[in-house]
Design a protein around this motif. Structure first.
Motif, PDB file in Angstrom:
ATOM      1  N   THR A 277       0.856  -1.149  -0.221  1.00  0.00           N
ATOM      2  CA  THR A 277      -0.003   0.139   0.048  1.00  0.00           C
ATOM      3  C   THR A 277       0.753   1.241   0.238  1.00  0.00           C
ATOM      4  OG1 THR A 277      -1.713  -1.182   1.068  1.00  0.00           O
ATOM      5  CG2 THR A 277      -1.812   1.302   1.302  1.00  0.00           C
ATOM      6  N   ARG A 278       1.825   1.381   0.864  1.00  0.00           N
ATOM      7  CA  ARG A 278       2.640   2.515   0.943  1.00  0.00           C
ATOM      8  C   ARG A 278       3.900   2.524   0.202  1.00  0.00           C
ATOM      9  NH1 ARG A 278       0.129   1.198   5.508  1.00  0.00           N
ATOM     10  NH2 ARG A 278       1.263  -0.552   5.692  1.00  0.00           N
ATOM     11  N   LEU A 279       4.560   1.463  -0.188  1.00  0.00           N
ATOM     12  CA  LEU A 279       5.732   1.521  -0.972  1.00  0.00           C
ATOM     13  C   LEU A 279       5.829   0.269  -1.862  1.00  0.00           C
ATOM     14  CD1 LEU A 279       8.289   3.107  -1.140  1.00  0.00           C
ATOM     15  CD2 LEU A 279       9.344   1.780   0.345  1.00  0.00           C
ATOM     16  N   PRO A 280       4.945   0.463  -3.111  1.00  0.00           N
ATOM     17  CA  PRO A 280       4.813  -0.793  -4.030  1.00  0.00           C
ATOM     18  C   PRO A 280       6.376  -1.128  -4.560  1.00  0.00           C
ATOM     19  CG  PRO A 280       3.153   0.998  -4.428  1.00  0.00           C
ATOM     20  CD  PRO A 280       4.319   1.564  -3.400  1.00  0.00           C
ATOM     21  N   GLY A 281       6.732  -2.464  -4.556  1.00  0.00           N
ATOM     22  CA  GLY A 281       7.699  -3.086  -5.149  1.00  0.00           C
ATOM     23  C   GLY A 281       8.795  -2.748  -4.174  1.00  0.00           C
ATOM     24  N   LYS A 282       8.529  -2.694  -3.087  1.00  0.00           N
ATOM     25  CA  LYS A 282       9.754  -2.271  -2.041  1.00  0.00           C
ATOM     26  C   LYS A 282      10.948  -3.523  -2.117  1.00  0.00           C
ATOM     27  CE  LYS A 282       7.190  -3.674   2.094  1.00  0.00           C
ATOM     28  NZ  LYS A 282       6.531  -3.277   3.321  1.00  0.00           N
ATOM     29  N   VAL A 283      10.470  -4.713  -2.038  1.00  0.00           N
ATOM     30  CA  VAL A 283      11.289  -5.790  -1.864  1.00  0.00           C
ATOM     31  C   VAL A 283      12.299  -5.900  -3.169  1.00  0.00           C
ATOM     32  CG1 VAL A 283      10.143  -7.266  -0.567  1.00  0.00           C
ATOM     33  CG2 VAL A 283       9.989  -7.695  -3.120  1.00  0.00           C
ATOM     34  N   MET A 284      11.874  -5.141  -4.374  1.00  0.00           N
ATOM     35  CA  MET A 284      12.925  -5.307  -5.576  1.00  0.00           C
ATOM     36  C   MET A 284      13.626  -3.928  -5.746  1.00  0.00           C
ATOM     37  SD  MET A 284      12.905  -8.115  -6.456  1.00  0.00           S
ATOM     38  CE  MET A 284      13.800  -7.928  -8.142  1.00  0.00           C
ATOM     39  N   MET A 285      13.581  -2.864  -4.910  1.00  0.00           N
ATOM     40  CA  MET A 285      14.112  -1.932  -4.943  1.00  0.00           C
ATOM     41  C   MET A 285      15.621  -1.811  -4.679  1.00  0.00           C
ATOM     42  SD  MET A 285      11.634   0.696  -2.525  1.00  0.00           S
ATOM     43  CE  MET A 285      12.409   2.360  -2.896  1.00  0.00           C
ATOM     44  N   THR A 286      16.522  -1.464  -5.373  1.00  0.00           N
ATOM     45  CA  THR A 286      17.858  -1.823  -5.400  1.00  0.00           C
ATOM     46  C   THR A 286      18.874  -0.797  -4.646  1.00  0.00           C
ATOM     47  OG1 THR A 286      18.383  -0.310  -7.472  1.00  0.00           O
ATOM     48  CG2 THR A 286      17.571  -2.764  -7.530  1.00  0.00           C
ATOM     49  N   ILE A 287      19.896  -1.354  -3.970  1.00  0.00           N
ATOM     50  CA  ILE A 287      20.948  -0.860  -3.490  1.00  0.00           C
ATOM     51  C   ILE A 287      22.238  -1.261  -3.987  1.00  0.00           C
ATOM     52  CG2 ILE A 287      22.076  -0.249  -1.247  1.00  0.00           C
ATOM     53  CD1 ILE A 287      19.249  -0.428   0.119  1.00  0.00           C
ATOM     54  N   MET A 288      22.982  -0.322  -4.297  1.00  0.00           N
ATOM     55  CA  MET A 288      24.426  -0.945  -4.873  1.00  0.00           C
ATOM     56  C   MET A 288      24.351  -1.978  -5.811  1.00  0.00           C
ATOM     57  SD  MET A 288      26.719  -0.781  -1.282  1.00  0.00           S
ATOM     58  CE  MET A 288      25.611  -2.008  -0.678  1.00  0.00           C
ATOM     59  N   GLY A 289      23.230  -1.938  -6.746  1.00  0.00           N
ATOM     60  CA  GLY A 289      23.096  -2.871  -7.844  1.00  0.00           C
ATOM     61  C   GLY A 289      22.388  -4.416  -7.273  1.00  0.00           C
ATOM     62  N   LYS A 290      21.895  -4.238  -6.075  1.00  0.00           N
ATOM     63  CA  LYS A 290      21.307  -5.496  -5.672  1.00  0.00           C
ATOM     64  C   LYS A 290      19.978  -5.259  -5.003  1.00  0.00           C
ATOM     65  CE  LYS A 290      25.466  -7.935  -4.506  1.00  0.00           C
ATOM     66  NZ  LYS A 290      26.207  -8.651  -3.246  1.00  0.00           N
ATOM     67  N   SER A 291      18.969  -6.005  -5.050  1.00  0.00           N
ATOM     68  CA  SER A 291      17.535  -5.826  -4.573  1.00  0.00           C
ATOM     69  C   SER A 291      17.545  -6.019  -3.220  1.00  0.00           C
ATOM     70  CB  SER A 291      16.699  -6.810  -5.143  1.00  0.00           C
ATOM     71  OG  SER A 291      16.832  -8.207  -4.704  1.00  0.00           O
ATOM     72  N   LEU A 292      16.508  -5.365  -2.441  1.00  0.00           N
ATOM     73  CA  LEU A 292      16.436  -5.556  -0.954  1.00  0.00           C
ATOM     74  C   LEU A 292      16.425  -6.964  -0.813  1.00  0.00           C
ATOM     75  CD1 LEU A 292      14.384  -2.570   0.159  1.00  0.00           C
ATOM     76  CD2 LEU A 292      16.902  -2.856   0.186  1.00  0.00           C
ATOM     77  N   LEU A 293      15.528  -7.788  -1.669  1.00  0.00           N
ATOM     78  CA  LEU A 293      15.353  -9.332  -1.476  1.00  0.00           C
ATOM     79  C   LEU A 293      16.700  -9.978  -1.408  1.00  0.00           C
ATOM     80  CD1 LEU A 293      13.356 -11.463  -0.831  1.00  0.00           C
ATOM     81  CD2 LEU A 293      13.145 -11.877  -3.230  1.00  0.00           C
ATOM     82  N   ALA A 294      17.612  -9.671  -2.456  1.00  0.00           N
ATOM     83  CA  ALA A 294      18.833 -10.262  -2.585  1.00  0.00           C
ATOM     84  C   ALA A 294      19.898  -9.940  -1.489  1.00  0.00           C
ATOM     85  CB  ALA A 294      19.467  -9.929  -3.916  1.00  0.00           C
ATOM     86  N   LEU A 295      19.904  -8.699  -1.031  1.00  0.00           N
ATOM     87  CA  LEU A 295      20.556  -8.350   0.133  1.00  0.00           C
ATOM     88  C   LEU A 295      20.157  -9.029   1.568  1.00  0.00           C
ATOM     89  CD1 LEU A 295      21.061  -4.369  -0.527  1.00  0.00           C
ATOM     90  CD2 LEU A 295      23.083  -6.302  -0.417  1.00  0.00           C
ATOM     91  N   MET A 296      18.680  -9.277   1.748  1.00  0.00           N
ATOM     92  CA  MET A 296      18.242  -9.971   2.583  1.00  0.00           C
ATOM     93  C   MET A 296      18.612 -11.478   2.913  1.00  0.00           C
ATOM     94  SD  MET A 296      14.385 -10.048   4.332  1.00  0.00           S
ATOM     95  CE  MET A 296      14.197 -11.605   5.382  1.00  0.00           C
ATOM     96  N   ILE A 297      18.621 -11.956   1.601  1.00  0.00           N
ATOM     97  CA  ILE A 297      18.882 -13.312   1.449  1.00  0.00           C
ATOM     98  C   ILE A 297      20.286 -13.679   1.814  1.00  0.00           C
ATOM     99  CG2 ILE A 297      19.184 -15.399  -0.097  1.00  0.00           C
ATOM    100  CD1 ILE A 297      16.342 -14.848   0.605  1.00  0.00           C
ATOM    101  N   GLU A 298      21.403 -12.704   1.430  1.00  0.00           N
ATOM    102  CA  GLU A 298      22.568 -12.908   1.917  1.00  0.00           C
ATOM    103  C   GLU A 298      22.806 -12.895   3.504  1.00  0.00           C
ATOM    104  OE1 GLU A 298      25.305  -9.978   0.290  1.00  0.00           O
ATOM    105  OE2 GLU A 298      24.748 -10.102  -1.638  1.00  0.00           O
TER     106      GLU A 298
END
Length: 272
Positions: free
Chosen positions: A19-40
Motif C-alpha cells: 500500500t505504502r511502498l509498492p515493489g519495495k522488495v525489488m528496490m535496489t541498493i548498490m546494484g542488488k535488490s533488497l530481497l537479494a541483500l536480505m537473502i545474503e
C-alpha cells in the motif's frame, strides 16, 4: 553454516504489492535488490537451513520468482491474501521440521539475532512449540525472528480463521498460550530499542535509511551486526533521523481491539 539436525526452513514472504511502498522488495541498493541483500544475510547464519521465498500467484510477482531463481533460492507461489496458508504450504513442500518466519521487509536483519533464537530453541529441544524475539520485542524493529515446529504451524493452519490470523501468519499461536508452549528471546545487550529504532521498510524514508546503512557498512563489512548499525547511528545521528518519524509504527495498531497480548504502548499511529 553448521548444526544440521532437524530440517530447518526459513520462509520469506515477499510480494510486489504494498500500500505504502509498492515493489519495495525489488528496490535496489548498490546494484542488488533488497530481497537479494536480505537473502545474503540469512545465508550468514551459523545454523543449517533452507531459505525459501514464498510469493503469490499474481503475475506481478513473476519478478520475485525470477529473482529467487537468480539467487538460486527455491520459490513457492500460493495465496495472495492468506499468508498463513502460503507459509504452511511452503514449509510442507520443503519438508520442514522447524519453520522460521522472517518478513521480507527486514533487509537489515542481524544473522546473530536469528542464531540466538535458534540456539535457544535447540537448547530447549521439545520444550517449546514457538520461540520468537517479538513477544515482547527488544531488538530494533526489523530483526523479527519467529520459530515454530511444523506441528505447531500445521495446528495453526487448521484452526486459525480470523482474517488477521490468516494475513499475519502467527497471531493465533502467540495469542493462545494455553494451546502452545511459547518462549521469547530478548536482545542480549539488555537494551530495548523496539520502539525507538526502525530497521524495517514500509515507507520511502525507510528505504533511504536502509540505503544509507548499507552504503556506509556493507563495502567493508558485509556481515555487519545490529550493534554495528547502532554504532553508526551514534556516530552519524543524521542517518537515524532519516526515518525516525516512523519508529514504533507497526501493524499492531490496526488490531489493538483484537489482540489480547499486545498493549497500546507496543505500537503507535502512523505519521501524518
Amino acid at each position: 553454516m553448521t548444526k544440521k539436525a532437524s530440517r530447518v526452513v526459513i520462509v520469506v514472504q515477499a510480494r510486489m504489492a504494498s500500500t505504502r511502498l509498492p515493489g519495495k522488495v525489488m528496490m535496489t541498493i548498490m546494484g542488488k535488490s533488497l530481497l537479494a541483500l536480505m537473502i545474503e544475510r540469512l545465508n550468514m547464519i551459523r545454523h543449517w537451513a533452507t531459505v525459501v521465498v514464498a510469493t503469490s500467484q499474481n503475475t506481478e510477482d513473476d519478478i520475485i520468482e525470477n529473482e529467487a531463481g537468480e539467487l538460486d533460492i527455491p520459490c513457492y507461489r500460493g495465496s495472495e491474501h492468506n499468508l498463513l496458508d502460503r507459509h504452511y504450504q511452503a514449509a510442507k513442500r520443503f519438508e520442514a521440521d522447524v519453520v522460521l518466519k522472517i518478513p521480507s521487509d527486514c533487509p537489515l536483519i542481524d544473522p546473530q539475532a536469528i542464531d540466538q533464537a535458534l540456539e535457544f530453541f535447540f537448547a530447549n529441544a521439545n520444550k517449546y512449540d514457538y520461540v520468537s524475539n517479538l513477544h515482547p520485542a527488544t531488538y530494533p524493529d526489523g530483526n523479527d525472528v519467529e520459530i515454530m515446529t511444523m506441528a505447531c504451524l500445521q495446528k495453526t493452519w487448521k484452526e486459525a480463521s480470523r482474517p488477521m490470523e490468516l494475513e499475519h501468519t502467527t497471531p493465533y499461536i502467540w495469542e493462545n498460550p494455553d494451546l502452545f508452549r511459547i518462549a521469547n528471546v530478548s536482545w542480549a545487550t539488555g537494551l530495548d530499542y523496539s520502539m525507538s529504532h526502525r530497521f524495517t521498510i514500509d515507507y520511502q524514508e525507510d528505504f533511504d535509511f536502509i540505503k544509507s546503512v548499507f552504503e556506509e557498512l556493507y563495502p567493508t563489512n558485509d556481515d555487519f551486526t545490529c550493534e554495528d548499525i547502532i554504532d553508526l547511528l551514534n556516530r552519524k545521528p543524521e542517518i537515524y533521523n532519516i526515518n525516525s518519524m516512523h519508529a514504533g509504527v507497526n501493524w499492531y495498531r490496526h488490531h489493538l481491539n483484537e489482540l489480547k497480548t499486545i498493549q497500546p504502548g507496543q505500537t503507535r499511529l502512523a505519521s501524518a
